[in-house]
Design an enzyme around this catalytic site. Structure first.
Site, mmCIF file in Angstrom:
data_model
loop_
_atom_site.group_PDB
_atom_site.id
_atom_site.type_symbol
_atom_site.label_atom_id
_atom_site.label_comp_id
_atom_site.label_asym_id
_atom_site.label_seq_id
_atom_site.Cartn_x
_atom_site.Cartn_y
_atom_site.Cartn_z
ATOM 1 N N ASP A 444 0.821 -1.206 0.000
ATOM 2 C CA ASP A 444 0.000 0.000 0.000
ATOM 3 C C ASP A 444 0.858 1.259 0.000
ATOM 4 O OD1 ASP A 444 -2.367 1.453 0.007
ATOM 5 O OD2 ASP A 444 -3.250 0.326 1.659
ATOM 6 N N ASP A 512 -10.836 1.925 -3.375
ATOM 7 C CA ASP A 512 -11.364 1.645 -2.038
ATOM 8 C C ASP A 512 -12.889 1.609 -2.033
ATOM 9 O OD1 ASP A 512 -8.945 1.348 -0.786
ATOM 10 O OD2 ASP A 512 -8.877 3.355 0.089
#
Length: 689
Positions: A444, A512
């Site tokens: 990430d 997301d």
């Protein structure tokens, strides 16, 4: 295939359907000749004899015609190359020679001590272009070093397509007429960014399946810029490369080189759909590692647990996931250091001793015993001020001397341009992957650059480029040392998606936003350039608590996520027995069509603009259709779908109903019986008889 004229000054690169041609004039001006349908070398030579227009006090005959416009001389277009020495600025190069091997063409130019090599390589119908700069003289500052300039044929009515967005709304397709002047997209955030994918397409009259489309895509995971210019004479050029501004990329000392990222270009006469299929085939064949291997069905524990995790809790989720047919179980944030929230722990990549007193190996072994692979989440480029790493090395972060250090999500960005930072991350991650049987890493990157400084370095702005080069080197090194480990690129969703990172990762986190209705538009935009094989998509809980509170059926959520690499991210401990049983059926259904989705040719049958939308995947003798009904008004019937890419003389049996259809079939009955009301979805699988 590469053809070179007898004079050695005209070159033609050809793929199955297209050609790219360029020519060096008697004055050593490298001009563009052709990009489009396949032509012969004789055709290119005929184009080469056409003289350039005369010089004019207010216009240059080179503008809109040069292959790689440099700064300096009779040019007024945006330069692809801008350099500065202690004495002067600009480039006055001379051609030295050409080289070729393995289908790659290299054209070598020199300006004093600076060597400039233009690289060309045809892969399928995709032309890869990049530049190598080698300094053999005094120090040279690279203010701008783009990878390529693409020249389009003279036409009226050009239309530009791009993918724009923001966090949780990435990759939304926009298509509009190209006005005079410059249209610039890019990122000045240090990573690819949620705001634009580094891709553009241009056409004059294309449809989804017909017409010529020109597309360009940049393989760079840092700040970048693509400029589409419609010049005063209506000619169109596209220039792109690393870095957003012209304030300086690197300083090359004697003996140093810089190689730009690849800026790839594609011509297709199959409309937007044909262009997409060509891009997908190119990436599966030449970019994505192990693209012939289908990606497993994944479960990620983040939305079920947040930061409040324990080994026993993860074991319980793993048992439920295994019962559904999940093949890869991933522990997300919260397993390491003092990571009980987002304020601490980043940078300390060892298992939390209270949560995992024996490390990760026992949990990994347990997951393997359930028949699944095991994965973890990391964010190596970041550090919390509340961490052992930051307390020991506060100088390792990007910062400006005497200025406040900006925190986003309570974290700072490590300066990967520093060799000591790179070695620390290598030791930590190599040790982590060696300490337990880990099969998968979700990598990430949850904030942008802000204070991109490096006090004490003689050329601190180099960190914008060197951070990305260090990231690539670290991923390459880890993949070589741990060839069985797969990697996913994530950046708060789709903030780091490009051909550069895809060459080093197995899939990407698309957004997301896991709302299944929002995802349809995000996935449509994503599919313009990237294949379903790398597009991770999750089924999460309803209502969607993170974004909009929208309720949707498990059926709609699954069919939305089945358009890519299927994952599940809901709290399985709260799913009912009926929901778990239905989910098990959908996972099994996905595995049946997975080869088609991940390796097949995509046809976008109807866009997600309300009402019915659908995509189709074709592989060999099989096809699968995923259809979504967003809303149904006034009792209107569900429209029929005409399938594409099938043999019109063959018959196909529907796996769900047993009905037999002819090749270019209209799916009608199956849609009407499978879709009713709002937010409904269906899957139809056909096999040739």
């Amino acid at each position: 295939m590469l053809e070179i004229s007898e004079t050695g000054r005209t070159w033609v690169l050809s793929g199955p359907a297209s050609s790219y041609a360029l020519h060096l004039t008697a004055r050593d001006e490298l001009v563009h000749l052709h990009w489009g349908p396949r032509i012969a070398l004789a055709d290119a030579e005929a184009l080469a004899v056409r003289p350039l227009p005369d010089y004019w006090p207010f216009e240059s005959p080179l503008d809109g015609r040069e292959e790689y416009p440099v700064e300096g001389g009779p040019r007024f277009v945006r330069p692809a190359l801008a350099v500065r020495t202690g004495e002067r600025r600009g480039t006055e190069w001379a051609f030295e020679r050409d080289e070729s091997d393995g289908g790659e063409l290299r054209l070598l130019f020199r300006d004093g001590g600076l060597g400039v090599t233009l690289h060309y390589r045809m892969r399928g119908d995709v032309v890869e272009r990049w530049v190598t700069l080698e300094n053999r003289g005094p120090a040279v500052e690279l203010l701008r070093a783009d990878s390529a300039t693409w020249t389009l044929p003279d036409r009226d009515g050009w239309r530009l397509s791009q993918l724009h967005g923001r966090w949780a709304a990435e990759s939304r397709l926009a298509r509009f007429p190209l006005a005079h002047g410059e249209q610039v997209i890019g990122s000045r955030r240090g990573h690819t960014g949620h705001q634009h994918l580094p891709w553009v397409a241009l056409d004059t009259d294309a449809t989804e399946e017909r017409g010529e489309v020109y597309g360009c895509a940049l393989g760079w995971s840092g700040s970048w810029r693509i400029c589409v210019a419609r010049l005063p004479d209506a000619r169109v050029q596209i220039t792109g490369g690393a870095g957003h501004d012209d304030s300086g990329l690197l300083r090359l000392a004697a003996g140093e080189t810089f190689t730009t990222p690849v800026f790839a270009g594609l011509w297709s006469d199959g409309g937007f759909g044909g262009a997409s299929r060509a891009w997908h085939a190119y990436q599966r064949a030449y970019v994505v590692p192990d693209a012939d291997r289908d990606r497993p069905v994944l479960y990620n524990s983040w939305e079920a647990t947040g930061f409040d995790i324990s080994e026993e809790q993860q074991r319980a989720l793993a048992r439920r996931a295994a019962e559904l047919g999940v093949e890869l179980f991933v522990v997300d944030d919260g397993w390491f250091g003092a990571r009980t929230g987002d304020r601490a722990g980043l940078g300390d990549w060892t298992p939390n001793p209270e949560r995992f007193p024996r490390g990760l190996a026992p949990l990994a072994a347990y997951v393997h015993g359930l028949g699944m692979r095991f994965g973890i989440w990391v964010e190596p480029e970041m550090v919390n001020p509340d961490s052992d790493l930051y307390r020991a090395h506060p100088d390792w972060v990007q910062h400006q001397k005497g200025r406040r250090r900006t925190e986003f999500r309570h974290q700072l960005v490590l300066n990967l341009a520093r060799e000591d930072v790179r070695e620390y991350l290598w030791e930590q991650l190599d040790g982590l992957l060696s300490s337990a049987p880990i099969d998968y890493v979700k990598w990430d990157f949850n904030r942008c650059f802000t204070d991109a400084g490096w006090p004490g370095d003689p050329y601190p702005q180099r960190l914008w480029v060197d951070h990305v080069r260090a990231l690539y080197a670290l991923l390459d090194r880890l993949r070589a040392a741990h060839p069985g480990v797969a990697f996913e690129s994530c950046s708060g969703g789709g903030g780091r998606i490009d051909l550069g990172v895809l060459a080093r990762t197995d899939q990407v986190w698309t957004s997301d936003n896991t709302d299944p209705l929002d995802r349809l538009a995000i996935q449509e935009g994503f599919s313009q350039i990237h294949p379903a094989r790398v597009m991770a998509a999750w089924v999460t809980d309803s209502p969607n608590a993170m974004l909009n509170g929208r309720k949707s059926s498990l059926r709609f959520r699954f069919v939305s996520a089945m358009a890519g690499v299927l994952g599940i991210g809901g709290d399985l401990t709260k799913w009912t027995g009926e929901e778990l049983a239905e989910a098990r059926e959908w996972v099994s259904r996905y595995k049946e069509i997975r080869p088609l989705v991940q390796r097949g040719e995509l046809h976008r049958l109807r866009p997600p603009r309300g009402g019915l939308s659908a995509v189709q995947y074709v592989l060999g003798d099989e096809t699968a259709v995923l259809a979504w009904l967003q809303a149904q008004h006034h009792g209107e019937p569900v429209p029929a779908l005409r399938l594409r890419g099938l043999d019109p003389t063959a018959s196909y049996e529907c796996r769900e109903t047993g009905e037999v259809h002819r090749g270019a079939v209209l799916l009608h009955h199956g849609l009407r019986t499978g879709l009713r009301g709002d937010l409904d979805a269906t899957v139809i699988h056909l096999r040739r008889l």
